[in-house]
Design a protein around this motif. Structure first.
Motif: not given
Lengths: 81, 563
Positions: A56-58, A61-62
């Protein structure tokens, strides 16, 4: 395939958080679940990435805010890999 | 191994909760039963200062203060250019001083493990940084100097080199950036595991779980080749690839010897073949007198090790065994499971690194006794040779034993604490205390700590006995601890020591109660209080209780002179 992924997600959440997400509304926002501890949330995300061999990229996730989001992103990524 | 319950508090400048599983597992593997609690993110100053915080309620045995430059110093790499070095340094020093002041206010008896500041990978000065007197490297170094000065003044504090741990893990592997930016989790799983391992080494050392003697084979272990075939001067030692490796191996072992770990050798050889190596081979780093025992014969190695244990009066669990032959390692491991057998590599170039990093030899303090231990055992060898020639009475008279007993001797507190935590065999209750607890007892009116130094004509035996008397009420005392180093037994020194310790009470009419608590190792003293003339009051599985009404001064031991 899809069933298996869903099962694994439910199982992992149970293991890390001790929460049965099948009993929750899929539109439920994760940050409104009181037992959903923020540290464990990160451990959970790491575990998903490891167990499914996905990344996942950050930002992703956000943006994962509801239980439905969680299923969706993992299923999408796991199918590709 | 005894299961030890231990409470650990972790206070950190980052989210450190992922240490929990790793630390639990490392400690459990080493016989501890840990209970670990975490402080709030960056709350360490308040928690250390506030006596109503969870920390004081938890009352840990060990408090870990885990820092990292990135999270503790914060932003220095972005401020150093705009604010300038001096101003940035001043802020850093204030932060550190405030933390050290918090630590000084923290008044519990816990041991503190403080991690030092790591050198960050990023510096705005990149290639110039290291040579600059005012770069990031210099700044972090200044910070670490403050930590070091403080830790040096407070022996209860262990300063763990965090930069070294980062290097071991690889600085690029220290942090999972995602987890760091999402949740201030600084340690990757790999880093959490490595830090846990190092913390476990510290905790083992705090509790005195360290080995005392290394027993080594000779052929293809201390030198390349077989001495029975090559002869004393035909060995691979010195000026060759293999020879250099063996030189380094010997140097590492000599370092261990010089810091108080005993060396002994066990080798299947003819003694007359081996001895010339010590007198003739100029490359040998280790000399004959560096070994407290040399067993060169064709007996089983396990049998030889048992004999050495008896000769130098150490439990089998004090030994580490080094041998290139897998069959010998197997034999020793099978017959003497208490002995730690080193996993000898098939490639000898790997051995130096293994020897440098033997966890069982990692210590947190080095006393004068440690450095002299080897000499003392050599003296002991001379004593036992003399003993064989004389009757018991003549031998004891000839020894010329002298004893000096001091009350609450603050100068010897390191050694007293060490003895309390290391002594297993002659130890009536096996109570372990930290240095802070010993200090507290020395200050208190309710305890008298007596310590005994012993000499004889062969030399100084050092501080070898501790008695802790606890005052229950007026003229009524309890022997909280009675322990002696095994190397001075069977000379009745313990009796004279007891007489001297009682003199500190300053009265002739007193009541004394005592207790024997059996442990896996103290069978030796199960009838000790009977021999001292105590009355057995009760006996259960848990132990034996005694009392003694003292009405007069006890008779001195004739062959012991009191200084």
């Amino acid at each position: 395939m899809e069933e298996k992924i869903r099962e694994k997600i439910v199982e992992t959440v149970k293991e890390v958080m001790n929460i049965d997400i099948t009993k929750l509304e899929s539109s439920r926002k994760i940050n409104t679940i009181s037992e959903w501890d923020s540290f464990n949330n990160l451990m959970l995300i790491s575990k998903f990435q490891e167990d499914f061999g996905i990344e996942f990229s950050v930002v992703e996730i956000e943006n994962t805010q509801t239980i439905a989001d969680l299923f969706e992103i993992i299923e999408k990524k796991a199918k590709k890999s | 191994m005894i299961n030890k319950k231990i409470k650990i508090a972790i206070l950190s400048s980052y989210t450190a909760q992922n240490l929990k599983n790793h630390l639990n597992s490392h400690l459990q593997k080493n016989g501890f039963e840990p209970e670990i609690q975490f402080g709030g993110y960056n709350q360490y100053n308040q928690e250390l200062r506030d006596k109503s915080s969870w920390l004081y309620a938890f009352n840990p045995d060990v408090a870990v203060i885990a820092l990292s430059s990135k999270t503790f110093l914060q932003e220095v790499e972005f401020e150093i250019l705009s604010k300038g070095y001096e101003a940035t340094l001043k802020e850093c020093k204030e932060k550190i001083s405030f933390l050290l002041d918090s630590l000084s206010q923290y008044s519990l008896a816990a041991k503190i493990i403080l991690t030092s500041l790591d050198q960050p990978l990023y510096s705005p000065f990149d290639l110039m940084d290291l040579k600059m007197p005012d770069g990031i490297y210099a700044l972090v170094q200044e910070g670490n100097n403050l930590l070091r000065e403080f830790a040096h003044k407070h022996p209860g504090i262990i300063l763990l080199d965090f930069d070294r741990i980062c290097s071991l893990v690889g600085k690029n592997n220290m942090t999972n950036e995602q987890l760091y930016y999402l949740g201030k989790i600084f340690l990757s799983e790999l880093a959490a595991d490595k830090l846990s391992q190092e913390l476990t080494y510290c905790i083992k050392a705090i509790y005195g779980e360290v080995k005392k003697c290394i027993i080594t084979d000779l052929d293809n272990t201390l030198w390349g080749g077989v001495i029975g075939e090559e002869g004393a001067n035909g060995l691979q030692l010195g000026d060759s690839t293999i020879g250099h490796i063996y030189l380094e191996i010997q140097k590492i072992l000599l370092n261990y010897k010089n810091k108080g770990i005993l060396l002994a050798a066990v080798s299947k050889n003819n003694s007359q073949d081996v001895m010339p190596v010590f007198s003739e081979n100029k490359e040998m780093i280790l000399k004959k007198d560096d070994f407290v025992a040399l067993k060169i014969n064709w007996e089983l190695k396990s049998k030889n090790i048992e004999e050495i244990a008896k000769e130098i009066n150490l439990g089998l669990d004090s030994f580490v065994f080094l041998d290139d032959n897998p069959a010998e390692r197997l034999e020793v491991a099978a017959r003497l499971p208490m002995v730690e057998v080193i996993d000898f590599p098939t490639d000898i170039s790997k051995l130096p690194a293994i020897l440098k990093n033997i966890p069982a030899f990692k210590t947190i303090s080095l006393t004068e006794e440690d450095k002299k231990r080897h000499e003392m055992y050599l003296q002991e060898r001379k004593r036992s040779e003399r003993q064989k020639q004389l009757s018991v009475g003549d031998y004891l008279q000839e020894l010329g034993i002298e004893i000096e007993v001091k009350k609450n001797d603050a100068d010897s507190i390191e050694r007293i604490t060490q003895l309390i935590n290391k002594t297993n065999q002659f130890n009536l209750r096996t109570q372990r205390y930290t240095k802070e607890q010993v200090e507290e007892m020395m200050r208190s009116d309710n305890h008298i700590i007596s310590s005994a130094k012993v000499w004889d004509k062969f030399g100084e035996l050092g501080l070898t006995g501790v008695i802790i008397l606890e005052k229950k009420k007026e003229d009524d005392y309890f022997i909280d601890s009675f322990l002696m180093s095994c190397r001075i037994l069977s000379r009745e020194i313990e009796k004279q020591f007891f007489i001297e310790a009682l003199k500190f009470i300053g009265k002739n009419k007193i009541k004394i109660s005592a207790e024997y608590l059996p442990s896996p190792k103290n069978d030796l003293v199960k009838d000790f209080y009977e021999k001292l003339g105590f009355k057995l009051e009760s006996e259960t599985e848990k132990g034996k209780n005694y009392s003694l009404e003292l009405t007069r001064v006890r008779k001195d031991i004739s062959w012991i002179k009191v200084r």
